[in-house]
Design an enzyme around this catalytic site. Structure first.
Site, PDB file in Angstrom:
ATOM      1  N   GLY A 222       0.823  -1.205   0.000  1.00  0.00           N
ATOM      2  CA  GLY A 222       0.000   0.000   0.000  1.00  0.00           C
ATOM      3  C   GLY A 222       0.850   1.245   0.000  1.00  0.00           C
ATOM      4  O   GLY A 222       2.063   1.186   0.180  1.00  0.00           O
ATOM      5  N   GLY A 224       2.285   5.204   0.926  1.00  0.00           N
ATOM      6  CA  GLY A 224       2.547   6.106   2.050  1.00  0.00           C
ATOM      7  C   GLY A 224       3.419   5.538   3.147  1.00  0.00           C
ATOM      8  O   GLY A 224       4.062   4.494   2.998  1.00  0.00           O
ATOM      9  N   CYS A 249       5.621  -5.811   1.368  1.00  0.00           N
ATOM     10  CA  CYS A 249       5.983  -4.405   1.181  1.00  0.00           C
ATOM     11  C   CYS A 249       5.512  -3.536   2.357  1.00  0.00           C
ATOM     12  O   CYS A 249       6.051  -3.671   3.443  1.00  0.00           O
ATOM     13  CB  CYS A 249       5.500  -3.898  -0.170  1.00  0.00           C
ATOM     14  SG  CYS A 249       6.563  -2.576  -0.776  1.00  0.00           S
ATOM     15  N   LEU A 250       4.479  -2.694   2.172  1.00  0.00           N
ATOM     16  CA  LEU A 250       3.963  -1.943   3.328  1.00  0.00           C
ATOM     17  C   LEU A 250       3.631  -2.916   4.458  1.00  0.00           C
ATOM     18  O   LEU A 250       3.814  -2.599   5.638  1.00  0.00           O
ATOM     19  CB  LEU A 250       2.704  -1.165   2.917  1.00  0.00           C
ATOM     20  CG  LEU A 250       2.014  -0.390   4.033  1.00  0.00           C
ATOM     21  CD1 LEU A 250       2.695   0.946   4.268  1.00  0.00           C
ATOM     22  CD2 LEU A 250       0.537  -0.164   3.725  1.00  0.00           C
ATOM     23  N   GLN A 253       6.567  -3.614   6.514  1.00  0.00           N
ATOM     24  CA  GLN A 253       6.912  -2.446   7.331  1.00  0.00           C
ATOM     25  C   GLN A 253       5.978  -2.323   8.537  1.00  0.00           C
ATOM     26  O   GLN A 253       6.424  -2.031   9.656  1.00  0.00           O
ATOM     27  CB  GLN A 253       6.840  -1.187   6.461  1.00  0.00           C
ATOM     28  CG  GLN A 253       7.811  -1.213   5.276  1.00  0.00           C
ATOM     29  CD  GLN A 253       7.450  -0.223   4.181  1.00  0.00           C
ATOM     30  OE1 GLN A 253       6.453   0.494   4.278  1.00  0.00           O
ATOM     31  NE2 GLN A 253       8.246  -0.178   3.124  1.00  0.00           N
ATOM     32  N   ASN A 291       8.725  -1.782  -5.270  1.00  0.00           N
ATOM     33  CA  ASN A 291       8.102  -0.458  -5.343  1.00  0.00           C
ATOM     34  C   ASN A 291       7.941   0.062  -3.932  1.00  0.00           C
ATOM     35  O   ASN A 291       6.897  -0.079  -3.325  1.00  0.00           O
ATOM     36  CB  ASN A 291       6.730  -0.554  -6.024  1.00  0.00           C
ATOM     37  CG  ASN A 291       5.931   0.714  -5.834  1.00  0.00           C
ATOM     38  OD1 ASN A 291       6.492   1.777  -5.526  1.00  0.00           O
ATOM     39  ND2 ASN A 291       4.625   0.630  -5.991  1.00  0.00           N
ATOM     40  N   GLY A 293       9.385   3.237  -0.914  1.00  0.00           N
ATOM     41  CA  GLY A 293      10.196   4.401  -0.566  1.00  0.00           C
ATOM     42  C   GLY A 293      10.593   4.396   0.898  1.00  0.00           C
ATOM     43  O   GLY A 293      11.437   5.188   1.323  1.00  0.00           O
ATOM     44  N   TYR A 294       9.944   3.540   1.685  1.00  0.00           N
ATOM     45  CA  TYR A 294      10.285   3.367   3.101  1.00  0.00           C
ATOM     46  C   TYR A 294      10.924   1.992   3.254  1.00  0.00           C
ATOM     47  O   TYR A 294      10.796   1.132   2.378  1.00  0.00           O
ATOM     48  CB  TYR A 294       9.036   3.474   3.983  1.00  0.00           C
ATOM     49  CG  TYR A 294       8.403   4.844   3.944  1.00  0.00           C
ATOM     50  CD1 TYR A 294       8.685   5.804   4.922  1.00  0.00           C
ATOM     51  CD2 TYR A 294       7.537   5.192   2.913  1.00  0.00           C
ATOM     52  CE1 TYR A 294       8.113   7.065   4.866  1.00  0.00           C
ATOM     53  CE2 TYR A 294       6.965   6.457   2.844  1.00  0.00           C
ATOM     54  CZ  TYR A 294       7.251   7.385   3.825  1.00  0.00           C
ATOM     55  OH  TYR A 294       6.698   8.640   3.771  1.00  0.00           O
ATOM     56  N   HIS A 331       7.971  -7.706  -4.072  1.00  0.00           N
ATOM     57  CA  HIS A 331       6.649  -8.180  -4.502  1.00  0.00           C
ATOM     58  C   HIS A 331       6.740  -9.585  -5.088  1.00  0.00           C
ATOM     59  O   HIS A 331       6.925  -9.742  -6.298  1.00  0.00           O
ATOM     60  CB  HIS A 331       6.050  -7.202  -5.519  1.00  0.00           C
ATOM     61  CG  HIS A 331       5.619  -5.933  -4.879  1.00  0.00           C
ATOM     62  ND1 HIS A 331       4.378  -5.764  -4.304  1.00  0.00           N
ATOM     63  CD2 HIS A 331       6.301  -4.793  -4.663  1.00  0.00           C
ATOM     64  CE1 HIS A 331       4.297  -4.562  -3.778  1.00  0.00           C
ATOM     65  NE2 HIS A 331       5.449  -3.945  -3.977  1.00  0.00           N
ATOM     66  N   GLU A 333       4.471 -11.537  -5.753  1.00  0.00           N
ATOM     67  CA  GLU A 333       3.373 -11.772  -6.710  1.00  0.00           C
ATOM     68  C   GLU A 333       3.730 -11.286  -8.119  1.00  0.00           C
ATOM     69  O   GLU A 333       2.961 -11.508  -9.073  1.00  0.00           O
ATOM     70  CB  GLU A 333       2.082 -11.090  -6.227  1.00  0.00           C
ATOM     71  CG  GLU A 333       2.000  -9.582  -6.412  1.00  0.00           C
ATOM     72  CD  GLU A 333       2.780  -8.784  -5.380  1.00  0.00           C
ATOM     73  OE1 GLU A 333       3.505  -9.382  -4.562  1.00  0.00           O
ATOM     74  OE2 GLU A 333       2.683  -7.531  -5.408  1.00  0.00           O
TER      75      GLU A 333
HETATM   76  N1  LIG Z   1       4.505  -1.212  -2.435  1.00  0.00           N
HETATM   77  C1  LIG Z   1       4.328  -0.858  -1.179  1.00  0.00           C
HETATM   78  O1  LIG Z   1       3.644  -1.504  -0.406  1.00  0.00           O
HETATM   79  C2  LIG Z   1       4.953   0.451  -0.760  1.00  0.00           C
HETATM   80  C3  LIG Z   1       5.149   0.550   0.722  1.00  0.00           C
HETATM   81  C4  LIG Z   1       5.351   1.947   1.225  1.00  0.00           C
HETATM   82  N2  LIG Z   1       4.266   2.785   0.867  1.00  0.00           N
HETATM   83  C5  LIG Z   1       6.661   2.496   0.703  1.00  0.00           C
HETATM   84  O2  LIG Z   1       6.680   3.340  -0.159  1.00  0.00           O
HETATM   85  O3  LIG Z   1       7.686   2.072   1.189  1.00  0.00           O
END
Ligand SMILES: NC(=O)CC[C@H](N)C(=O)O
Length: 367
Positions: A222, A224, A249-250, A253, A291, A293-294, A331, A333
């Site tokens: 997701g 942000g 991914c998110l 985190q 994909n 940024g965190y 990812h 998937e």
């Molecule tokens: N693809 C994602 O889940 C991106 C995770 C989070 N938003 C980031 O930019 O790090």
């Protein structure tokens, strides 16, 4: 096919570093967002419909985007998520699609220069103005109103499902997938392996999850800053050790943050389909789609780092045998990108401990 209503227009991109870049307008409009780039050379339909790009402006470093058309069956969600799209050259078909979606697009600019700036200065805010009479001032006005990614405090609400949706599989495993902006291929990868997937809103509470009696609690990808997903983090805290946990991914985190770890923003992130990841146990390196940024800066005491990025050593996989947790920063998937790590979904279902989840060969599904 050339459609004459697509009038070329002026376009300006006002960058946070003070520069204003001129381009050819392909789809008119004014917008703003975080300027990022992907190095993926295919998969533009999947990338443009990936909800993780919400509030970002996506620059393709590959110069020609659209050369194999636009097909809805390749979409990862029901709309385009980046605020605008930037490439050296978009084909008419992509322009028509973006015009239908109302997403501004620009091309005929030096994307090599743009990507170099992002690499040197980091992901930056951008204001964009595209149209017949726009001026550089219009783009600067957009830039002035642009928020930082972490300031989009409820970005999950923009991308999540609003109601519980179930996808039936023919096996015995039940997955509760918390939708923080999930890509469709995550659901597909689980259902193909027999799991029944209940997709829940990002702010689901413990009762919602308990009512489903899941074998796995799965936190999706997701957009942000992961620190803004308070309700999702609380779910992880609540169910860790009770129900096996997975995240992509998110999702990785949020799981790390909930279990005592920390996250931080990277300079320009990882976006592409050839990010090398090493598994620390086997030593094997696979190419992955990314994909983000965190990143997880510190996994905390309860999670182990199991995989790392070969380029910069960032955490790509986390696990806890004791709590039954496995997560990936990349990812598995795919869509777009290589299928080398599809086995993650077999591992998740194996962790659930339900019957009938034999490891499947990691081959590309036929289209
Ligand atoms: N693809 C994602 O889940 C991106 C995770 C989070 N938003 C980031 O930019 O790090």
């Amino acid at each position: 096919m050339f459609r004459s209503f697509l009038v070329m227009s002026d376009a300006y991109l006002a960058l946070e570093d003070g520069r204003v870049v001129e381009a050819r307008g392909r789809v008119p409009g004014r917008t703003r967002g975080e300027l990022v780039f992907t190095t993926a050379y295919t998969g533009y339909e999947e990338s443009l419909t990936d909800p993780s790009y919400e509030e970002q402006v996506l620059t393709f470093s590959y110069p020609l985007i659209g050369n194999y058309g636009v097909r809805a069956e390749r979409f990862e969600s029901d709309r385009v998520h980046p605020r605008a799209a930037v490439a050296r050259e978009f084909t008419e078909e992509v322009v028509e699609w973006l015009a239908d979606e109302g997403v501004p697009a620009v091309d005929h600019l030096d994307t090599r220069d743009l990507v170099t700036s992002i690499r040197e200065e980091g992901a930056m805010k951008v204001g964009i103005a595209v149209g017949e009479d726009v001026t550089p001032e219009d783009a600067k006005e957009e830039l002035a109103q642009c928020k930082g990614m972490s300031d989009h405090v409820d970005i999950g609400a923009q991308v999540t499902t609003t109601e519980l949706t179930t996808f039936e599989g023919d096996g015995d495993t039940t997955v509760a997938l918390v939708d923080c902006g999930a890509k469709g291929s995550i659901v597909d990868s689980l259902v193909e392996r027999g799991a029944t997937v209940h997709v829940l809103p990002y702010d689901a509470d413990a009762e919602d999850v308990t009512a489903l009696d899941p074998d796995v609690l799965f936190i999706s990808n997701g957009p942000g800053d992961p620190e803004n997903y308070t309700a999702t983090r609380e779910l992880v805290e609540e169910f860790a050790g009770e129900v096996p946990l997975a995240g992509i991914c998110l999702g990785q985190q949020i799981v790390a943050s909930a279990l005592g770890g920390t996250t931080e923003k990277m300079a320009f992130g990882h976006r592409g389909v050839n990010q090398p990841v090493r598994d620390l146990q086997t030593g094997k390196v696979v190419m992955t789609t990314q994909n983000h940024g965190y990143t997880v800066a510190d996994p905390g005491d309860q999670l182990d780092v199991t995989q790392v990025n070969v380029n910069d050593d960032t955490a790509e996989g986390l696990a806890s045998e004791e709590l039954s947790v496995i997560t990936r920063q990349y990812h598995p998937e795919a869509h777009p990108g290589p299928h080398d790590s599809l086995g993650f979904f077999d591992d998740v279902l194996a962790m659930a401990g339900t019957e009938g989840n034999e490891r499947k060969p990691q081959v590309a599904p036929s289209d």
